[in-house]
Write a protein that holds these residues in place. Structure first.
Motif, PDB file in Angstrom:
ATOM      1  N   HIS A 450       0.846  -1.192   0.000  1.00  0.00           N
ATOM      2  CA  HIS A 450       0.000   0.000   0.000  1.00  0.00           C
ATOM      3  C   HIS A 450       0.885   1.247   0.000  1.00  0.00           C
ATOM      4  O   HIS A 450       1.774   1.396   0.831  1.00  0.00           O
ATOM      5  N   ALA A 451       0.681   2.110  -0.978  1.00  0.00           N
ATOM      6  CA  ALA A 451       1.568   3.255  -1.166  1.00  0.00           C
ATOM      7  C   ALA A 451       1.509   4.199   0.030  1.00  0.00           C
ATOM      8  O   ALA A 451       0.444   4.478   0.571  1.00  0.00           O
ATOM      9  N   ASP A 452       2.681   4.690   0.418  1.00  0.00           N
ATOM     10  CA  ASP A 452       2.772   5.696   1.464  1.00  0.00           C
ATOM     11  C   ASP A 452       2.592   7.058   0.805  1.00  0.00           C
ATOM     12  O   ASP A 452       3.423   7.498   0.007  1.00  0.00           O
ATOM     13  N   THR A 453       1.510   7.730   1.118  1.00  0.00           N
ATOM     14  CA  THR A 453       1.201   9.006   0.467  1.00  0.00           C
ATOM     15  C   THR A 453       1.549  10.204   1.352  1.00  0.00           C
ATOM     16  O   THR A 453       1.127  11.319   1.067  1.00  0.00           O
ATOM     17  N   THR A 454       2.326   9.962   2.411  1.00  0.00           N
ATOM     18  CA  THR A 454       2.620  11.036   3.359  1.00  0.00           C
ATOM     19  C   THR A 454       3.271  12.230   2.659  1.00  0.00           C
ATOM     20  O   THR A 454       2.886  13.388   2.877  1.00  0.00           O
ATOM     21  N   ALA A 455       4.274  11.953   1.828  1.00  0.00           N
ATOM     22  CA  ALA A 455       4.991  13.045   1.165  1.00  0.00           C
ATOM     23  C   ALA A 455       4.061  13.841   0.257  1.00  0.00           C
ATOM     24  O   ALA A 455       4.123  15.083   0.209  1.00  0.00           O
ATOM     25  N   TYR A 456       3.181  13.142  -0.452  1.00  0.00           N
ATOM     26  CA  TYR A 456       2.267  13.823  -1.372  1.00  0.00           C
ATOM     27  C   TYR A 456       1.229  14.644  -0.609  1.00  0.00           C
ATOM     28  O   TYR A 456       0.869  15.744  -1.037  1.00  0.00           O
ATOM     29  N   ARG A 457       0.750  14.098   0.527  1.00  0.00           N
ATOM     30  CA  ARG A 457      -0.218  14.873   1.327  1.00  0.00           C
ATOM     31  C   ARG A 457       0.440  16.138   1.867  1.00  0.00           C
ATOM     32  O   ARG A 457      -0.196  17.191   1.969  1.00  0.00           O
ATOM     33  N   GLY A 458       1.728  16.032   2.211  1.00  0.00           N
ATOM     34  CA  GLY A 458       2.448  17.220   2.685  1.00  0.00           C
ATOM     35  C   GLY A 458       2.548  18.281   1.612  1.00  0.00           C
ATOM     36  O   GLY A 458       2.391  19.478   1.885  1.00  0.00           O
ATOM     37  N   ILE A 459       2.812  17.859   0.371  1.00  0.00           N
ATOM     38  CA  ILE A 459       2.874  18.818  -0.752  1.00  0.00           C
ATOM     39  C   ILE A 459       1.510  19.459  -0.970  1.00  0.00           C
ATOM     40  O   ILE A 459       1.405  20.684  -1.179  1.00  0.00           O
ATOM     41  N   LEU A 460       0.455  18.648  -0.911  1.00  0.00           N
ATOM     42  CA  LEU A 460      -0.894  19.171  -1.110  1.00  0.00           C
ATOM     43  C   LEU A 460      -1.252  20.183  -0.032  1.00  0.00           C
ATOM     44  O   LEU A 460      -1.819  21.245  -0.316  1.00  0.00           O
ATOM     45  N   ASP A 461      -0.915  19.859   1.219  1.00  0.00           N
ATOM     46  CA  ASP A 461      -1.224  20.771   2.326  1.00  0.00           C
ATOM     47  C   ASP A 461      -0.454  22.082   2.187  1.00  0.00           C
ATOM     48  O   ASP A 461      -0.971  23.164   2.503  1.00  0.00           O
ATOM     49  N   ALA A 462       0.790  21.993   1.721  1.00  0.00           N
ATOM     50  CA  ALA A 462       1.636  23.183   1.653  1.00  0.00           C
ATOM     51  C   ALA A 462       1.312  24.076   0.458  1.00  0.00           C
ATOM     52  O   ALA A 462       1.390  25.300   0.550  1.00  0.00           O
ATOM     53  N   HIS A 463       0.966  23.463  -0.678  1.00  0.00           N
ATOM     54  CA  HIS A 463       0.829  24.241  -1.913  1.00  0.00           C
ATOM     55  C   HIS A 463      -0.573  24.222  -2.510  1.00  0.00           C
ATOM     56  O   HIS A 463      -0.832  24.943  -3.476  1.00  0.00           O
ATOM     57  N   GLY A 464      -1.453  23.393  -1.966  1.00  0.00           N
ATOM     58  CA  GLY A 464      -2.797  23.317  -2.510  1.00  0.00           C
ATOM     59  C   GLY A 464      -2.876  22.397  -3.717  1.00  0.00           C
ATOM     60  O   GLY A 464      -1.859  21.865  -4.186  1.00  0.00           O
ATOM     61  N   PRO A 465      -4.082  22.208  -4.254  1.00  0.00           N
ATOM     62  CA  PRO A 465      -4.252  21.300  -5.377  1.00  0.00           C
ATOM     63  C   PRO A 465      -3.642  21.838  -6.669  1.00  0.00           C
ATOM     64  O   PRO A 465      -3.496  23.049  -6.846  1.00  0.00           O
ATOM     65  N   THR A 466      -3.291  20.905  -7.560  1.00  0.00           N
ATOM     66  CA  THR A 466      -2.769  21.276  -8.882  1.00  0.00           C
ATOM     67  C   THR A 466      -3.909  21.832  -9.731  1.00  0.00           C
ATOM     68  O   THR A 466      -5.009  21.279  -9.760  1.00  0.00           O
ATOM     69  N   GLU A 467      -3.640  22.914 -10.407  1.00  0.00           N
ATOM     70  CA  GLU A 467      -4.613  23.439 -11.372  1.00  0.00           C
ATOM     71  C   GLU A 467      -4.520  22.556 -12.616  1.00  0.00           C
ATOM     72  O   GLU A 467      -3.546  22.625 -13.370  1.00  0.00           O
ATOM     73  N   TRP A 468      -5.510  21.754 -12.812  1.00  0.00           N
ATOM     74  CA  TRP A 468      -5.469  20.721 -13.862  1.00  0.00           C
ATOM     75  C   TRP A 468      -6.227  21.223 -15.081  1.00  0.00           C
ATOM     76  O   TRP A 468      -7.428  21.495 -15.010  1.00  0.00           O
ATOM     77  N   LEU A 469      -5.532  21.359 -16.214  1.00  0.00           N
ATOM     78  CA  LEU A 469      -6.101  21.995 -17.397  1.00  0.00           C
ATOM     79  C   LEU A 469      -6.102  21.067 -18.608  1.00  0.00           C
ATOM     80  O   LEU A 469      -6.088  21.545 -19.756  1.00  0.00           O
ATOM     81  N   ALA A 470      -6.114  19.753 -18.370  1.00  0.00           N
ATOM     82  CA  ALA A 470      -6.027  18.802 -19.490  1.00  0.00           C
ATOM     83  C   ALA A 470      -7.207  18.913 -20.441  1.00  0.00           C
ATOM     84  O   ALA A 470      -7.073  18.612 -21.630  1.00  0.00           O
ATOM     85  N   TYR A 471      -8.379  19.330 -19.954  1.00  0.00           N
ATOM     86  CA  TYR A 471      -9.536  19.478 -20.829  1.00  0.00           C
ATOM     87  C   TYR A 471      -9.453  20.744 -21.700  1.00  0.00           C
ATOM     88  O   TYR A 471     -10.066  20.802 -22.764  1.00  0.00           O
ATOM     89  N   GLU A 472      -8.687  21.749 -21.228  1.00  0.00           N
ATOM     90  CA  GLU A 472      -8.703  23.052 -21.887  1.00  0.00           C
ATOM     91  C   GLU A 472      -7.550  23.275 -22.861  1.00  0.00           C
ATOM     92  O   GLU A 472      -7.689  23.987 -23.856  1.00  0.00           O
ATOM     93  N   THR A 473      -6.370  22.702 -22.570  1.00  0.00           N
ATOM     94  CA  THR A 473      -5.194  23.072 -23.358  1.00  0.00           C
ATOM     95  C   THR A 473      -4.175  21.949 -23.366  1.00  0.00           C
ATOM     96  O   THR A 473      -4.236  21.022 -22.543  1.00  0.00           O
ATOM     97  N   LEU A 474      -3.233  22.049 -24.311  1.00  0.00           N
ATOM     98  CA  LEU A 474      -2.131  21.089 -24.379  1.00  0.00           C
ATOM     99  C   LEU A 474      -0.821  21.707 -23.916  1.00  0.00           C
ATOM    100  O   LEU A 474       0.212  21.036 -23.925  1.00  0.00           O
ATOM    101  N   GLU A 475      -0.853  22.974 -23.496  1.00  0.00           N
ATOM    102  CA  GLU A 475       0.391  23.648 -23.107  1.00  0.00           C
ATOM    103  C   GLU A 475       0.099  24.669 -22.018  1.00  0.00           C
ATOM    104  O   GLU A 475      -0.887  25.412 -22.095  1.00  0.00           O
TER     105      GLU A 475
END
Length: 898
Positions: A450-475
């Protein structure tokens, strides 16, 4: 109070609550969730684990649900206790950082003790005993104040009973249970472990601690307090039902007992007359219901994992009916009864009934054949025991019948008793224990992955969610927010190194829903990264696996300037075509086979799609062609492709297909439709704008991937046209070689195949004739040993059947009045075939073909045996053939005394 009313009162109590606030009613999740630690959802809180673990944020502060669950640890114990079943329903209420102990205790006590007339369950307070964790004085004080119960009515219990954790580092906390005293007939006074006397029916978990170093359920370290305290409670629906319906156990409640009633009618036996039969009736009732619910959620019988559990349940139900004396197909009679009782709570059982019944009845038919084959194997094993003078079937043989042939041990015991022999049950149980321990060890190893997601949760808490634009643009212009190497933060990645990069915004599609992640590049001043993979290890965070192609990526330096993230446009076009093509093939499949042909899995990457679906038999070539034709007609029709967001309830009402095992947000889902209602599916993938943009769909294969599961594979877009071009080239080469037209190619090849087969038969006839022609010469060369005519002959290039044919023909040519012995050794492809044949006179003189083969077999590195008149064997040592031929004469001389 019937079960449906219990469900209604529970959800109403929390949905309309004014004490702590209204709870959001969350529908039951599927029994199948993407959790490496679980085969099935086994508790009401499982769908909410991401909220409790801090991986996701709940869209509501309070929730209530009636969650379907399956537990399979002790399938063999089903029916032997009053309260443990495989399938059960857990009523729960949950608080995510909202109310805590006082609110949970108040809500539970109010519902349990409120009168039936006022909407409660009406339990007698004088019979109720709250339990608490012995080191939780706060809970003791709250129970006394809220309920008015005296101190001696509050039961203190230890960690193993009243402290909750998931068995891994993470949240945990003390819990309280509500116990009901069922009276002295069920156990001793104030003996909290005395059988069913003090029955727990509601558990309130006070999730307040952060656990570390979890060594066992009662051995762990508490690292500190959780930043947000949560409530997770669970009330066993079946337990409350049998308490309120005046029954002794869960098998007699209104949604389960009708199956037992039908089983009584079929078998002619009466429930309650024989304790052994009672267990069998309960197994039938539980397993029929459990199997139906598992199939409804997409499980099909198999030999591993979830499929194996379902197979066991179905076969145990069928077997139990057989042990009750009913030998005809039982599931067609029992499943509809369970459906009719459960459909009030789960109306999709009627919608999915064709598929449910088809899967279950196919498995029963397969098991009936297994029983037939297993019976023959048992009869042979029992015969060997008796022939050897023994009285006991070995544990190893009983285990082989169970493990290899699916033959249940209690059926083996029953048949052994009828045959007058015993079974080494202790040996069997020992082998079963070894098998279970191996299975548990496999599960432990899987759990350890089972993957340890501690490091990723820390990044999320510190910087917030990724602005995901895959539906809108390729760049996008993006800034790096984190860099990892080997799962740990790093400041720099050098040339050629592979690591993980988190950006503040990204155009890259992260692998999900069966669609492969995007490929592309990320460029920065003086360097370039190749994107190898894109994943979402925690909700809201997109992580890019990258390889440094040029330069060096230093996080501090890169953070001050923008990076250019670019998706490979050709890759994305191919991915869109493949994903939309998957939806088209799924819709075509349902049009050709019917609405019960539902997708159970998929994978698509540029130019290629793979779609798995539940179906119990292979598709005919005509059905495969029809699926391909319907798919391409949809492409030619240039159907519009669109998507919109709505609630899950709205999507279901709209007819959108939700896939088995997928987890969906209740408040917002994305529905992709192709051609309006022709194809509507919940999907987060990237798609074309019109179906014609898929280009083409070329089905390349359809095959089984396990019992009840099939797989279709196809090419799309340019790859599809390239596949057709390759096929065209092959046809062109064949028509050139055979000097025929494409339309005549199949007939021309068929004619050649028939002529080839005829030629092979003619060659075979000539070869056999040549072999038999030599039989006269071989017989004429027989050696006289005493009264016997002996032929010991080697023939090169002959094997198996040819050797046997020659030996029998030579024996027929020897004088019938004298003992005749023929041993032929054929040598072909480095192997030796041995056949011995002895005529009646030879057998009367004490000669045996079987003994001769046993004598010469070891000399050619093999063995064999058979009857006195004909026997055969083989070996792999060609160098021993001459010694074997000499041994024939020596053995005959020894027997006849020459």
């Amino acid at each position: 109070m019937d079960t449906a009313e219990i469900r209604r009162r529970f959800t109403n109590h929390f949905a309309q609550n004014t004490t702590v606030g209204e709870h959001t009613v969350v529908p039951s999740a599927s029994l199948l969730l993407d959790d490496p630690n679980l085969l099935f959802v086994n508790a009401g809180m499982v769908p909410f684990k991401p909220y409790f673990l801090g991986q996701e944020t709940a869209g509501f502060p309070r929730a209530t649900s009636i969650q379907k669950c399956v537990r399979t640890l002790d399938i063999e114990e089903v029916g032997k206790t009053t309260r443990h079943g495989t399938f059960f329903e857990m009523c729960g209420n949950f608080s995510f950082g909202d109310y805590f102990k006082e609110g949970a205790i108040t809500l539970a006590w109010e519902l349990v003790t409120k009168s039936v007339a006022d909407g409660g369950f009406g339990f007698d307070e004088s019979l109720l005993y709250p339990s608490v964790y012995e080191d939780d004085p706060e809970a003791v004080a709250l129970w006394k104040r809220i309920t008015g119960l005296p101190d001696d009515r509050i039961v203190r219990l230890g960690k193993s009973e009243n402290y909750w954790s998931m068995g891994v580092p993470g949240p945990g906390g003390p819990c309280s249970e509500i116990l009901i005293d069922r009276g002295p007939a069920f156990g001793a006074d104030r003996d909290w472990d005395a059988g069913d006397r003090y029955l727990e029916f509601w558990n309130l978990v006070f999730m307040q601690d952060e656990l570390s170093a979890v060594r066992s359920k009662s051995d762990f370290d508490i690292a500190g307090s959780l930043p947000h305290k949560n409530i997770d409670t669970g009330l066993g629906l079946e337990r409350v039902a049998y308490l309120l319906q005046g029954k002794d156990n869960m098998y007699e409640i209104d949604v389960v007992f009708p199956v037992i009633e039908r089983a009584q009618e079929l078998t002619g036996r009466r429930y309650g007359a024989d304790p052994v039969d009672d267990v069998r009736f309960r197994v039938v009732a539980d397993h029929v219901r459990s199997s139906m619910m598992l199939i409804n959620d997409g499980v099909t019988p198999g030999n591993e994992g979830r499929g194996y559990v379902l197979r066991r349940l179905l076969r145990r139900a069928v077997r139990s009916m057989r042990l009750l004396g009913y030998g005809d197909p039982a599931l067609p009679e029992l499943l509809p009864v369970s459906r009719d009782k459960m459909a009030d709570g789960y109306p999709e059982l009627r919608t999915n009934w064709d598929r449910i019944s088809r899967v279950a009845l196919a498995e029963e038919e397969a098991f009936r054949k297994t029983l037939q084959a297993g019976t023959q194997i048992f009869d042979l094993a029992a015969g060997e025991v008796k022939q050897s003078g023994g009285t006991q079937l070995s544990g190893a043989k009983a285990f082989a019948l169970h493990d290899t042939y699916g033959f249940p041990i209690d059926l083996t015991l029953e048949m052994a008793s009828e045959a007058g022999i015993d079974v080494d049950e202790q040996g069997f149980r020992g082998l079963m224990a070894e098998a279970r321990e191996k299975s548990k060890e496999d599960a432990r190893r899987k759990k350890g992955q089972h993957a340890d997601t501690t490091a990723y949760r820390g990044i999320l808490d510190a910087h917030g969610p990724t602005e995901w634009l895959a539906y809108e643009t390729l760049e996008t212009e993006s800034r790096p927010v984190a860099l990892l190497s080997g799962g740990a933060p790093t400041a720099v990645l050098g040339a050629g190194e592979v690591g993980e990069l988190v950006l503040d915004r990204t155009p890259f599609y992260a692998e999900s829903g069966g669609q492969a992640a995007d490929a592309g590049t990320i460029e920065f001043d003086g360097g370039r990264l190749e994107v190898l993979d894109v994943q979402r290890p925690v909700k809201g965070l997109v992580v890019h696996q990258v390889r440094v192609v040029d330069g060096e990526l230093a996080l501090d330096a890169a953070a001050s300037r923008a990076l250019q993230a670019r998706v490979d446009p050709e890759w994305r076009i191919g991915a869109r075509q493949a994903h939309s093509g998957t939806h088209v093939v799924h819709a075509a499949l349902r049009e050709v086979l019917g609405p019960s042909a539902l997708q159970s899995g998929s994978y698509n990457r540029p130019g290629h799609l793979r779609l798995d679906f539940g179906w119990t038999q292979g598709l005919t070539p005509g059905q495969v062609r029809d699926v391909e034709q319907v798919s391409n007609q949809a492409l030619r029709a240039d159907l519009p492709v669109g998507w919109q967001y709505m609630t899950l309830e709205e999507a279901r009402a709209w007819g959108a297909v939700a896939l088995f095992g997928e987890t969906y947000d209740e408040t917002k889902v994305r529905v992709v439709e192709i051609g309006g209602p022709w194809s509507r599916e919940l999907c987060g993938g990237t798609h074309v704008d019109h179906s014609s943009q898929i280009g083409t769909i070329v089905v390349t294969g359809e095959a089984s991937i396990g019992s009840g599961n099939r797989r279709i594979e196809a090419y799309t877009g340019v790859e599809g046209f390239a596949y057709l071009a390759r096929e065209r080239d092959v046809v062109g080469q064949l028509t050139g070689l055979l000097k025929t037209k494409p339309d005549d190619l199949v007939g021309r090849v068929s004619d050649l195949v028939e002529r080839l087969r005829a030629a092979e038969k003619e060659i075979e006839r000539a070869r056999v004739a040549q072999l038999l022609a030599a039989a006269g010469e071989v017989a004429a060369a027989a050696t006289r040993i005493g009264p016997a005519n002996v032929v010991a002959h080697r023939v090169d290039g002959a094997a198996g059947g040819d050797v046997r044919t020659l030996a029998l023909d030579v024996r027929a040519r020897l004088a019938a009045t004298d003992p005749g012995i023929v041993v032929v050794l054929g040598v072909a492809d480095g192997k030796v075939s041995v056949v011995a044949a002895v005529n009646d006179a030879g057998q009367a003189a004490g000669l045996s073909a079987g003994a001769l083969v046993k004598a010469v077999g070891p000399l050619v590195g093999g063995k064999g045996g058979g009857k006195a008149d004909v026997a055969q064997g083989g070996g792999s040592d060609v160098a021993g053939v001459d010694a074997a031929l000499a041994a024939v004469s020596a053995e005959v001389a020894r027997v006849v005394g020459a």
